[in-house]
Design an enzyme around this catalytic site. Structure first.
Site, PDB file in Angstrom:
ATOM      1  N   THR A 134       0.807  -1.226   0.000  1.00  0.00           N
ATOM      2  CA  THR A 134       0.000   0.000   0.000  1.00  0.00           C
ATOM      3  C   THR A 134       0.839   1.275   0.000  1.00  0.00           C
ATOM      4  OG1 THR A 134      -0.099  -0.166   2.411  1.00  0.00           O
ATOM      5  CG2 THR A 134      -1.921  -1.133   1.172  1.00  0.00           C
ATOM      6  N   GLU A 135       2.144   1.150  -0.189  1.00  0.00           N
ATOM      7  CA  GLU A 135       3.029   2.312  -0.068  1.00  0.00           C
ATOM      8  C   GLU A 135       2.641   3.466  -0.984  1.00  0.00           C
ATOM      9  OE1 GLU A 135       5.594  -1.207   1.273  1.00  0.00           O
ATOM     10  OE2 GLU A 135       3.982  -0.828  -0.161  1.00  0.00           O
ATOM     11  N   VAL A 136       2.203   3.142  -2.227  1.00  0.00           N
ATOM     12  CA  VAL A 136       1.891   4.218  -3.175  1.00  0.00           C
ATOM     13  C   VAL A 136       0.710   5.069  -2.717  1.00  0.00           C
ATOM     14  CG1 VAL A 136       2.856   3.038  -5.188  1.00  0.00           C
ATOM     15  CG2 VAL A 136       0.446   2.669  -4.577  1.00  0.00           C
TER      16      VAL A 136
END
Length: 258
Positions: A134-136
């Protein structure tokens, strides 16, 4: 303060237990170093043949501790690089660890937590567990795991997960190849233990270590270089004590005791 990482041993199985449930087992420097320390202990322990990573609480691992990352935003580039290298070293250590590593995922594995799962050799998960990079979605990048996920899933599936940033169900994670099996929560511990014991009892430890090492290395080589390397490893394996023992037992129709 209770240790953030616990170690247990059951016969020839070593357990690394993430023990920060109040923080959803978020990865901070202390936990990363704790996992490394556990790997050190189990690598040196000749009775341990397979390592299992599991977690306390409802979440397997929620990823990097964002409170720590927020504090680090005032760091210099050099200070941030030094910290990021801790996670890089852990992922590479797990990927290249000479003993097999199984992730037992009882709850969500997100961002860096999903990265932790990605570098394990086998992954078994409960049906309700969700996975995702989910970093983006928070302006970050799934930097370290990207290197390994391309190897594990290929560019198409890696792009879908890393650029989409969406959470997927355990069944979908199994369909794309991130998870090896989905098991009901009440049976998860037994399933992982059965698999680990099967590997311990039926497979040569040195053979599994060499095979894992080769899988990691041949992908970096040209076809010709990879085949030359494979021939060398083939010759090396024939001279090993495990190979001599295994072939002798097979020819004599005796059960091999690994």
């Amino acid at each position: 303060m209770e240790d953030q990482v616990k170690l247990e041993q059951k016969d020839r199985l070593g357990y690394i237990i993430l023990n920060r449930p109040e923080k959803r087992n978020a990865l901070n420097a202390a936990m990363v170093k704790g996992i490394q320390g556990a790997l050190d202990a189990f690598e040196q322990n000749n009775t341990v043949k397979v390592v299992i990573i599991k977690a306390e609480g409802k979440v397997f691992c929620s990823g990097a501790d964002l409170e720590d990352i927020k504090k680090m935003q005032t760091n210099t580039y050099e200070e941030n690089l030094l910290d990021s290298q801790l996670l890089k070293a852990l992922f590479y250590r797990l990927y290249s660890f000479p003993k097999l590593v199984i992730a037992q995922v009882q709850g969500h594995a997100l961002a860096g937590g999903c990265g932790l799962v990605s570098v394990c050799d086998f992954v078994y998960a409960a049906p309700h567990a969700k996975f995702g990079y989910t970093e983006v979605k928070i302006g970050f990048v799934p930097a370290m795991v990207l290197v390994f996920l391309l190897r594990k899933l290929g560019e198409g599936k890696a792009k879908e997960l890393l650029l989409g940033g969406e959470l997927i169900e355990a069944s979908r994670a199994a369909a794309v190849g991130l998870v090896n099996g989905v098991v009901e929560p009440e049976d998860l511990d037994q399933k992982v233990q059965e698999l680990a014991n099967h590997l311990v009892e039926h497979n040569s430890g040195s053979s599994m270590a060499l095979t894992k090492e080769m899988i990691g290395k041949v992908q970096e080589m040209s076809l010709e270089d990879a085949l030359d390397y494979a021939a060398q490893m083939n010759a090396r394996a024939r001279a090993s004590e495990d190979c001599k023992k295994g072939i002798a037992a097979f020819l004599e129709k005796k059960k091999i005791q690994w």
